[in-house]
Scaffold this motif. Structure first.
Motif: not given
Length: 140
Positions: A10-29
């Motif tokens: 958390i920085a400046d009232g915002r949360l860091l989210a990361a988009q999965r690359a792997e595994p294939p069934d989680m890609r893009g989430r």
């Protein structure tokens, strides 16, 4: 039971989210970055290591946030997810190394992302943490 740690950066009232690359069934989430605690590591130490490896992001690891979340791992192993509040050190910014993308989101944007189910369960605690961390004088 294997512990997996996740970072609510958390920085400046915002949360860091990361988009999965792997595994294939989680890609893009979307997820909170983190990973497994290795033998001999503390949970905060593992989290700091994972963020350096995944995002080249140095952080200060703070208090726990939200409850323990039991989940099943890739081979049916029982895991427990534990999340910690983190702050980037000296204004450092993340770099996309192992993910498709990263994004800073405010409390009003949390529901807009396609979160992994385990991370989605943490949204109420994340929203509360974001609202209490907003800079003074800015509308919430």
């Amino acid at each position: 039971m294997q512990v997996v740690v996740g970072a609510a950066v958390i920085a400046d009232g915002r949360l860091l989210a990361a988009q999965r690359a792997e595994p294939p069934d989680m890609r893009g989430r979307w997820e909170l970055p983190g990973g497994s605690v290795e033998p001999g590591e503390s949970e905060p130490g593992a989290l700091a290591r994972e963020l350096r490896e995944e995002l080249a992001l140095p952080v200060a690891v703070g208090e726990r946030i939200g409850p323990d979340l039991p989940v099943l791992g890739r081979r049916g192993a029982e895991l427990v997810l534990r999340f910690y509040r983190c702050v980037p050190v000296d204004g450092a910014e993340p770099h996309v190394l192992e993910h498709l993308a990263v994004r800073w989101v405010g409390p009003e944007e949390l529901e807009d992302l396609d979160w992994l189910p385990s991370d989605r369960a943490l949204l109420p605690a994340l929203r509360a943490a974001l609202l209490e961390s907003e800079p003074a004088g800015e509308p919430g």
